[in-house]
Design a protein around this motif. Sequence first.
Motif, PDB file in Angstrom:
ATOM      1  N   MET A   1       0.976  -1.271  -0.041  1.00  0.00           N
ATOM      2  CA  MET A   1      -0.006  -0.135  -0.007  1.00  0.00           C
ATOM      3  C   MET A   1       0.832   1.136   0.066  1.00  0.00           C
ATOM      4  N   GLN A   2       0.371   2.299  -0.777  1.00  0.00           N
ATOM      5  CA  GLN A   2       0.966   3.331  -0.621  1.00  0.00           C
ATOM      6  C   GLN A   2       1.285   4.028   0.632  1.00  0.00           C
ATOM      7  N   ALA A   3       2.682   4.437   0.851  1.00  0.00           N
ATOM      8  CA  ALA A   3       3.086   5.215   2.064  1.00  0.00           C
ATOM      9  C   ALA A   3       2.527   6.571   2.329  1.00  0.00           C
ATOM     10  N   ILE A   4       2.492   7.041   3.600  1.00  0.00           N
ATOM     11  CA  ILE A   4       2.110   8.424   3.765  1.00  0.00           C
ATOM     12  C   ILE A   4       3.149   9.377   3.480  1.00  0.00           C
ATOM     13  N   ASP A   5       3.001  10.597   2.759  1.00  0.00           N
ATOM     14  CA  ASP A   5       4.194  11.240   2.264  1.00  0.00           C
ATOM     15  C   ASP A   5       3.868  12.565   2.684  1.00  0.00           C
ATOM     16  N   ILE A   6       4.322  13.092   3.983  1.00  0.00           N
ATOM     17  CA  ILE A   6       4.170  14.587   4.463  1.00  0.00           C
ATOM     18  C   ILE A   6       4.935  15.543   3.471  1.00  0.00           C
ATOM     19  N   ASN A   7       5.816  14.923   2.745  1.00  0.00           N
ATOM     20  CA  ASN A   7       6.416  15.911   1.676  1.00  0.00           C
ATOM     21  C   ASN A   7       5.496  16.436   0.751  1.00  0.00           C
ATOM     22  N   LYS A   8       4.435  15.840   0.745  1.00  0.00           N
ATOM     23  CA  LYS A   8       3.310  16.238  -0.540  1.00  0.00           C
ATOM     24  C   LYS A   8       2.364  17.472  -0.239  1.00  0.00           C
ATOM     25  N   ILE A   9       2.639  17.803   1.436  1.00  0.00           N
ATOM     26  CA  ILE A   9       1.853  18.860   1.603  1.00  0.00           C
ATOM     27  C   ILE A   9       2.419  20.407   1.179  1.00  0.00           C
ATOM     28  N   THR A  10       1.190  20.980   0.855  1.00  0.00           N
ATOM     29  CA  THR A  10       1.819  22.237   0.145  1.00  0.00           C
ATOM     30  C   THR A  10       1.048  23.411   1.046  1.00  0.00           C
ATOM     31  N   VAL A  11       1.665  24.627   0.840  1.00  0.00           N
ATOM     32  CA  VAL A  11       1.034  25.821   1.290  1.00  0.00           C
ATOM     33  C   VAL A  11       0.430  26.412   0.209  1.00  0.00           C
ATOM     34  N   ASP A  12      -0.698  26.534  -0.294  1.00  0.00           N
ATOM     35  CA  ASP A  12      -1.195  27.158  -1.243  1.00  0.00           C
ATOM     36  C   ASP A  12      -1.764  28.515  -1.166  1.00  0.00           C
ATOM     37  N   GLU A  13      -1.022  29.639  -1.811  1.00  0.00           N
ATOM     38  CA  GLU A  13      -1.589  31.100  -2.022  1.00  0.00           C
ATOM     39  C   GLU A  13      -2.874  30.994  -2.575  1.00  0.00           C
ATOM     40  N   ILE A  14      -3.847  31.839  -2.120  1.00  0.00           N
ATOM     41  CA  ILE A  14      -5.108  31.742  -2.863  1.00  0.00           C
ATOM     42  C   ILE A  14      -5.161  33.268  -3.246  1.00  0.00           C
ATOM     43  N   VAL A  15      -5.538  33.308  -4.500  1.00  0.00           N
ATOM     44  CA  VAL A  15      -5.699  34.514  -5.110  1.00  0.00           C
ATOM     45  C   VAL A  15      -7.189  34.765  -5.541  1.00  0.00           C
ATOM     46  N   LEU A  16      -7.885  35.794  -4.825  1.00  0.00           N
ATOM     47  CA  LEU A  16      -9.211  35.962  -4.914  1.00  0.00           C
ATOM     48  C   LEU A  16      -9.406  37.656  -4.914  1.00  0.00           C
ATOM     49  N   PRO A  17     -10.344  38.180  -5.674  1.00  0.00           N
ATOM     50  CA  PRO A  17     -10.348  39.533  -5.469  1.00  0.00           C
ATOM     51  C   PRO A  17     -10.664  40.081  -4.165  1.00  0.00           C
TER      52      PRO A  17
ATOM     53  N   ALA B   1      -9.230   5.728   8.018  1.00  0.00           N
ATOM     54  CA  ALA B   1      -7.959   5.981   8.171  1.00  0.00           C
ATOM     55  C   ALA B   1      -7.411   4.972   8.972  1.00  0.00           C
ATOM     56  N   SER B   2      -8.117   4.541  10.020  1.00  0.00           N
ATOM     57  CA  SER B   2      -7.286   3.642  11.153  1.00  0.00           C
ATOM     58  C   SER B   2      -7.085   2.483  10.442  1.00  0.00           C
ATOM     59  N   ALA B   3      -8.245   2.019   9.816  1.00  0.00           N
ATOM     60  CA  ALA B   3      -8.133   0.802   9.089  1.00  0.00           C
ATOM     61  C   ALA B   3      -6.888   0.583   7.951  1.00  0.00           C
ATOM     62  N   ALA B   4      -6.500   1.593   7.385  1.00  0.00           N
ATOM     63  CA  ALA B   4      -5.259   1.874   6.375  1.00  0.00           C
ATOM     64  C   ALA B   4      -4.126   1.858   7.225  1.00  0.00           C
ATOM     65  N   VAL B   5      -4.237   2.733   8.339  1.00  0.00           N
ATOM     66  CA  VAL B   5      -2.947   2.755   9.089  1.00  0.00           C
ATOM     67  C   VAL B   5      -2.544   1.571   9.604  1.00  0.00           C
ATOM     68  N   ALA B   6      -3.421   0.894  10.295  1.00  0.00           N
ATOM     69  CA  ALA B   6      -3.394  -0.344  10.827  1.00  0.00           C
ATOM     70  C   ALA B   6      -2.670  -1.476   9.679  1.00  0.00           C
ATOM     71  N   GLN B   7      -3.350  -1.496   8.561  1.00  0.00           N
ATOM     72  CA  GLN B   7      -2.665  -2.202   7.345  1.00  0.00           C
ATOM     73  C   GLN B   7      -1.234  -1.939   7.290  1.00  0.00           C
ATOM     74  N   LEU B   8      -1.073  -0.684   6.886  1.00  0.00           N
ATOM     75  CA  LEU B   8       0.231  -0.137   6.656  1.00  0.00           C
ATOM     76  C   LEU B   8       1.300  -0.332   7.724  1.00  0.00           C
ATOM     77  N   TYR B   9       1.129  -0.624   8.922  1.00  0.00           N
ATOM     78  CA  TYR B   9       1.800  -0.726  10.060  1.00  0.00           C
ATOM     79  C   TYR B   9       1.946  -2.197  10.452  1.00  0.00           C
TER      80      TYR B   9
END
Length: 296
Positions: free
Chosen positions: A1-17, A74-82
Amino acid sequence: MQAIDINKITVDEIVLPVLQQQGISLSILRLDKIHPIITGNKWFKLRLYLEEVEKQNKETILTFGGAWSNHIVASAAVAQLYGYNSIGIIRGEEPTIYSATLNEAKKRGMQLHFISRENYKVKKVPNEIELSGVYIIPEGGYGNIGAAGAATILDNFDKKKYTHFCCAAGTGTMAAGVLGAINHTQQLIVYSVLKGHNQLKGEIEKLTSTVGNNIVIENDFHFGGYAKKNTELLDFMNDFYKKTTVPSDFVYTGKFFYGLMEYIKRGYFQKGSKILAIHSGGLQGNQSLDKGSLIF
Ligand SMILES: *Cc1c(COP(=O)(O)O)cnc(C)c1O
């Protein structure tokens, strides 16, 4: 199963009038990107519980939730992952057709037990479950361990530059963690998704030692109650996506962004405010909507 990747977190600057008009900035912390199932705040709330499970040499985690609970899946997936077994105690009768969430949890190896709403209220574990080797995680990860994990949401980037932090709340565990991680000159605004959850502030305060007057609880954007929705909400979510490319879910983040944009429009934030909105994930829950309701 796909690992958790906190490097994928971004901080998106929102542009709105409207942001420009008010002279404020809005960034969205995209916790929804770390994993397709263990999304957003759920990983952060669970991570220190997992350390406990390991420390205590348990081989099974048991937790509680409804048929559409992001925490259950999320708990089910985390348990499986670990490499742990998992047991989910689900509120209400076993449905003839499982929700996407329950199917996913089952696919991840979670053993599901359905209990009556009365028994669920008191979190009664069915007698047939043998509890030796089992670590019990409270519903929604609520507790000091969950909040301590949630505090680490703000660890990986420069949190000092923001004047306001905003997030959705169910149990308030994430909010408690965030409150503990910011300083008293920064404000936390919490948008509750439950109707009439007047105890929320108290529940948050129970989990943090640093309560000052820098927390605001907003109770008016529940859209009728937990997991309730209407076309106004779905229209807003589509519109918000069109303008910002940020997807949201109808249970938590859709209501949260709606409430936050109302605050912004009403001029709640002083000129110069720098807002960080926490996207806490939950997109999997949109699978319960009618096809075509959302454009993302
Ligand atoms: C579970 C959840 C929340 C609520 O978190 P609490 O810590 O219970 O307040 C908020 N947003 C999303 C997307 C969630 O799945």
